[in-house]
Write an enzyme that holds these catalytic residues in place. Structure first.
Site, mmCIF file in Angstrom:
data_model
loop_
_atom_site.group_PDB
_atom_site.id
_atom_site.type_symbol
_atom_site.label_atom_id
_atom_site.label_comp_id
_atom_site.label_asym_id
_atom_site.label_seq_id
_atom_site.Cartn_x
_atom_site.Cartn_y
_atom_site.Cartn_z
ATOM 1 C CG HIS A 119 -0.389 0.325 2.513
ATOM 2 N ND1 HIS A 119 -0.108 -0.644 3.454
ATOM 3 C CD2 HIS A 119 -0.029 1.493 3.084
ATOM 4 C CE1 HIS A 119 0.386 -0.092 4.539
ATOM 5 N NE2 HIS A 119 0.448 1.219 4.341
ATOM 6 C CG ASP A 149 -0.084 -3.957 2.647
ATOM 7 O OD1 ASP A 149 0.216 -3.522 1.517
ATOM 8 O OD2 ASP A 149 -0.409 -3.217 3.597
ATOM 9 C CB SER A 222 3.158 1.692 6.113
ATOM 10 O OG SER A 222 2.001 1.873 6.880
#
Length: 487
Positions: A119, A149, A222
């Site tokens: 993402h 992911d 992230s």
């Protein structure tokens, strides 16, 4: 001479000597215990941070999206940033503009392979990797896996790059110290420390195996690494559970034993290649076990057989798969992960319970990605009587269409419900939901239509739950928010 003086003098001397001996013993005890207590306290993490930090990178992505007039997304009306965003977006509506996003990653080889979250780089036109020493290199996408992911990038450098190795996440114990590194909130390189709070967390995917940690993880972290005290990567920081959007000590990192399998396949093939059995399954409930004469609820009940490996091997609807490739099957999640981790084309023994009999069948696995591509979902225009917007849970929601995707800067294939308004008196507003957020899952199941969300709400209420867990994405970053279902 007083004959009583000597005994008195001897008594005092003995008392003093005894006290001195006790003090000496206590001093020795403290001398022995002090190093033990000092050892029990965590030492400085600076040497470890200095050792592994050169392998951690900041990732900046750039995407071309259509320009919108006025403040949009997460900037509420009346915000002091309203004018800034209006000025920033000045220009003809619909004209292209550049949108940037920030994330983290880490180098896994001296020749420039970099791991991050999918993402973080999804839909990006340009990807720039910044190293700890300030050097910047352009990156190319080697491959991605939305299911976990995970994304693998490649940069070209004139010399060998500092890198880190993966550790065995199965060896991580609850209570072990860990370090999270990355680029939180775009502030640049940062280190946070905590412990492993829980293991084997399942959030939203079929292949989930998250390590929960209280090490501070925020937006921008992230794709960054979660290290053990040996400097090995045991997780990739992916999501947080937060009512505010900031760290409250509930961070989740995809376990390295999942990541390494994905990375190895992306590195070799540029894509994932997961085993496929070709069955539809569900967990065995107590009522089902009683009706089927099963001693326990272990296993996965087959409620559908697709054309493919399972049908060719003789698996039937009503079978309960209790063992796969020599390993017991606990439930549907366990079976999906076991099958997905098995090489494509491998022949395995599958043990099923059929009525009062137990049968062993040989199944040659297919490839899940091929099977999913062969039966694509057909997008249909919503019928006139199918609602495309609604108000519930304090939110005004609209089904994502091309116009909203363009406005929000999501990928062209993004699905979900866009938050267009939030009641400021609602729990949703209190927990940080804002216009521009996109709800992609509810009750750990995908939502694409208003009916999907209504079904999730109804199912949660029927199950006696007091709240519904939503997976919310803001500028691509996911987080979970639980909203009350009270009337």
């Amino acid at each position: 001479m007083n004959p009583k003086a000597v005994p008195m003098s001897m008594t005092l001397s003995s008392s003093v000597q005894l006290k001195m001996l006790m003090v000496a013993i206590l001093a020795l005890a403290f001398a022995v215990l002090a190093p033990a207590n000092a050892f029990a306290r965590p030492a400085s993490l600076a040497p470890l941070a200095e050792q592994i930090s050169p392998s951690v990178v900041n990732i900046t992505t750039s995407t071309t999206v259509s320009r919108r007039t006025g403040p949009q997304g997460i900037v509420p009306e009346g915000s002091p940033f309203e004018d800034f965003f209006r000025d920033r977006n000045n220009g003809p509506e619909g004209s292209p503009r550049r949108s940037s996003a920030l994330g983290s990653g880490f180098v896994i080889s001296e020749d420039g392979f970099v791991v991050t979250n999918n993402h973080v780089i999804e839909g990006a036109d340009e990807i720039l990797v910044e190293f700890f020493n300030g050097e910047e290199l352009s990156a190319e996408v080697v491959g991605t896996d939305p299911n976990t992911d995970i994304a693998l990038l490649k940069v070209e450098s004139d010399g060998p790059l500092p890198f880190v190795s993966f550790g065995d996440s199965d060896e991580a114990r609850v209570g072990d110290w860990v370090i999270a590194m990355g680029n939180p909130l775009g502030q640049g390189f940062s280190v946070s420390a905590g412990i492993v709070s829980a293991r084997n967390r399942e959030l939203s995917g079929r292949y989930d195996d998250y390590i929960q940690t209280d090490a501070a993880i925020n937006r921008g972290n992230s794709g960054g690494p979660l290290f053990n005290m040996d400097g090995d990567v045991i997780g990739v920081n992916t999501a947080i559970l937060s009512p505010t959007g900031g760290s409250i000590g509930l961070g989740f990192s995809m376990a390295s034993n999942v990541v390494t399998r994905v990375v190895d396949q992306l590195r070799e093939f540029g894509e994932t290649r997961r085993g496929w059995l070709g069955v539809q399954i569900q967990d065995v409930t107590d009522d089902m076990a009683e009706a089927m004469g099963l001693a326990s609820t272990d296993g996965a009940a087959v409620n559908g057989v697709l054309e493919g490996p399972a049908s060719e091997a003789g698996i039937e609807i009503g079978d309960v798969i209790i063992s796969f490739d020599g390993k017991d099957v606990e439930d549907t999640r366990d079976l999906v992960r076991q099958v997905g981790n098995t090489p494509v084309g491998e022949a395995v023994r599958v043990v099923v319970r059929r009525g009062e009999e137990t049968k062993t069948l040989m199944v040659t696995l297919g490839r899940r990605e091929d099977a999913e591509a062969a039966t694509p979902a057909v997008a249909q225009a919503p019928a006139e009587d199918v609602p495309t917007s609604t108000e519930m849970l304090g939110l005004t929601l609209s089904v994502l269409d091309d116009t909203l995707r363009e406005q929000l800067g999501t990928g062209a294939d993004a699905e979900g419900l866009a938050v267009t308004e939030v009641d400021e008196a609602s729990e949703a507003y209190e927990k940080g939901l804002r216009a521009g957020d996109v709800i992609t899952e509810a009750g750990q199941q995908k939502v694409v239509t208003i009916a999907d969300l209504e079904d999730r709400v109804a199912a949660a209420k029927e199950a006696g739950r007091k709240s519904l867990l939503l997976l919310v994405r803001r500028a691509g970053d996911p987080r979970f928010v639980a909203l009350s279902l009270a009337e």
